[in-house]
Write a protein that holds these residues in place. Structure first.
Motif, PDB file in Angstrom:
ATOM      1  N   LYS A  66       0.846  -1.189   0.000  1.00 40.83           N
ATOM      2  CA  LYS A  66       0.000   0.000   0.000  1.00 40.83           C
ATOM      3  C   LYS A  66       0.883   1.241   0.000  1.00 40.83           C
ATOM      4  O   LYS A  66       1.992   1.211   0.532  1.00 40.83           O
ATOM      5  CB  LYS A  66      -0.902   0.033   1.247  1.00 40.83           C
ATOM      6  N   ARG A 118       2.422   4.615   1.349  1.00 40.19           N
ATOM      7  CA  ARG A 118       2.752   4.949   2.732  1.00 40.19           C
ATOM      8  C   ARG A 118       2.978   6.452   2.851  1.00 40.19           C
ATOM      9  O   ARG A 118       3.713   7.045   2.071  1.00 40.19           O
ATOM     10  CB  ARG A 118       4.007   4.200   3.171  1.00 40.19           C
ATOM     11  N   GLU A 120       2.923   7.198  10.755  1.00 39.62           N
ATOM     12  CA  GLU A 120       2.863   6.521   9.467  1.00 39.62           C
ATOM     13  C   GLU A 120       1.425   6.152   9.142  1.00 39.62           C
ATOM     14  O   GLU A 120       0.688   5.663  10.004  1.00 39.62           O
ATOM     15  CB  GLU A 120       3.735   5.258   9.491  1.00 39.62           C
ATOM     16  N   ARG A 123      -0.911   4.117   6.256  1.00 39.30           N
ATOM     17  CA  ARG A 123      -1.027   3.261   5.079  1.00 39.30           C
ATOM     18  C   ARG A 123      -2.385   3.515   4.439  1.00 39.30           C
ATOM     19  O   ARG A 123      -3.408   3.612   5.130  1.00 39.30           O
ATOM     20  CB  ARG A 123      -0.909   1.787   5.472  1.00 39.30           C
ATOM     21  N   THR A 124      -2.409   3.637   3.127  1.00 42.41           N
ATOM     22  CA  THR A 124      -3.645   4.008   2.441  1.00 42.41           C
ATOM     23  C   THR A 124      -4.053   2.951   1.428  1.00 42.41           C
ATOM     24  O   THR A 124      -3.265   2.073   1.066  1.00 42.41           O
ATOM     25  CB  THR A 124      -3.467   5.345   1.686  1.00 42.41           C
TER      26      THR A 124
END
Length: 389
Positions: free
Chosen positions: A138, A140, A148, A150-151
């Protein structure tokens, strides 16, 4: 494929909020990350032309647009030093079915934000992103605080200095056009004609039109100069510098500028249209993909078009990569043409000497003999319907 798809949008500007609503209406779970702590915007006007208005109406925001912006009736080009009319385009008469509006940028942001939230979009403010990394499982993101994120699909609507664009294309240095622009708004008494006026002079021009029901006057003044100015929307300048730049213009222009207390100043830079718009779980749109000079009033309109086309292409294709490729293919040639047309206007407004006299004479002849011809030259621009894609 969009139903339930997690999408993260970087930037709550025109492009980011429009694409967020467009995707949410098609079933995506959309989060917008915005670095500012509030969705306020420095006071400035923009023009929504028919190609942008079609998108807003197709997004279900037509009534909000009508309430936010005056409908433009005409555009006038004038000699800034004599005040003589060079060309007048009567929009109400020549294009009665097309919608041209003058909108305060803050009002457009507000109606798009309301529309995004109404569609179920989560807008998270104060999210300052320090790093964008594409690839892997993913995309970042790393915030300035070190968090951080994640998407799912990452949409970079993060403007001129887009980290998403840099992650896709590497760094690209813009170049100074040797032009700077001041902008300001002034209180005004309602009742004047809702028209845009462009006062042209050697090496400089000024654009003005009404906002907010005629209670404000928007001013953008451009001057050619050799000195470099930082590429920023948030620099203040001495109003005397602005007044001196236009001291040879007609009294009405000088009167407006005499009332400007703290103009904003920015240097105009040219950026190339991005080579890669998508890849490794990310995609860019609006200024992140194709920054433009402000001489055709198309920055916001291109962002609206991008938003619709990106969402439509993703909805139409079973594979995300195919949808993203279709989006760039549908948009790239058009935005390149718009960017080049804006560059040409930058030159045409500032002609000097014989070239200026010949150009103005030609425009006056067109106005007298074929008034619809000038506007017809831009049918490719204003007649375009992104919602038909």
């Amino acid at each position: 494929m969009l139903i339930g798809r997690e999408v993260t949008v970087l930037g709550a500007g025109v492009a980011g909020l429009a694409v967020a609503r467009a995707l949410a209406l098609r079933g995506a779970a959309v989060t917008v990350l915005e670095q500012a702590d509030t969705l306020t915007d420095i006071g400035a006007g923009l023009q929504i032309t028919p190609n942008g208005a079609r998108v807003l109406r197709s997004l279900g925001l037509g009534d909000s647009l009508s309430g936010a912006g005056l409908r433009a009736k005409a555009v006038q080009l004038l000699d800034g030093e004599t005040g003589s009319k060079v060309l007048r385009i009567d929009l109400a008469e020549l294009r009665p079915g097309q919608e041209y509006r003058f909108v305060h940028r803050a009002d457009l942001i507000a109606l798009l934000a309301d529309g995004a939230r109404e569609a179920g979009v989560e807008i998270r403010l104060g999210q300052k992103i320090a790093e964008v990394a594409l690839g892997g499982d993913k995309p970042r993101l790393v915030t300035e605080a070190g968090t951080e994120i994640r998407t799912g699909l990452l949409i970079g609507a993060d403007g001129l200095h887009s980290r998403t664009r840099a992650a896709l294309n590497g760094p690209v240095a813009p170049f100074f056009t040797h032009q700077v622009a001041w902008r300001a708004t002034l209180p005004e008494k309602p009742g004047g004609d809702p028209e845009a006026r462009v006062y042209m002079g050697p090496g400089r021009h000024l654009v003005t039109y009404p906002l907010r029901g005629g209670t404000l006057r928007n001013i953008v003044a451009v001057e050619e100069r050799r000195n470099w100015v930082e590429e920023s929307w948030r620099l203040r300048d001495d109003p005397l510098a602005l007044r001196l730049a236009f001291e040879n213009f007609v009294p009405e222009v000088r009167d407006w500028l005499a009332r400007v207390d703290e103009p904003w100043l920015w240097g105009l830079f040219r950026h190339p249209v991005a080579r890669r718009w998508h890849g490794q779980g990310g995609v860019i749109l609006g200024d992140a993909a194709h920054p433009t000079l402000p001489f055709l009033a198309q920055g916001a309109n291109m962002a609206l078009e991008d938003a619709w086309v990106l969402s439509a292409c993703l909805a139409r294709h079973d594979e995300e990569a195919a949808g993203l490729a279709a989006y760039q293919l549908a948009r790239e040639a058009r935005v390149r043409r718009i960017v080049e047309a804006a560059n040409a206007n930058a030159r045409n407004y500032h002609l000097t000497g014989m070239k200026r006299d010949i150009a103005h004479l030609g425009l006056r002849a067109i106005a007298a003999l074929r008034p619809a011809a000038m506007l017809g030259r831009f049918d490719w621009l204003y007649g375009y319907d992104a919602t038909a894609i």
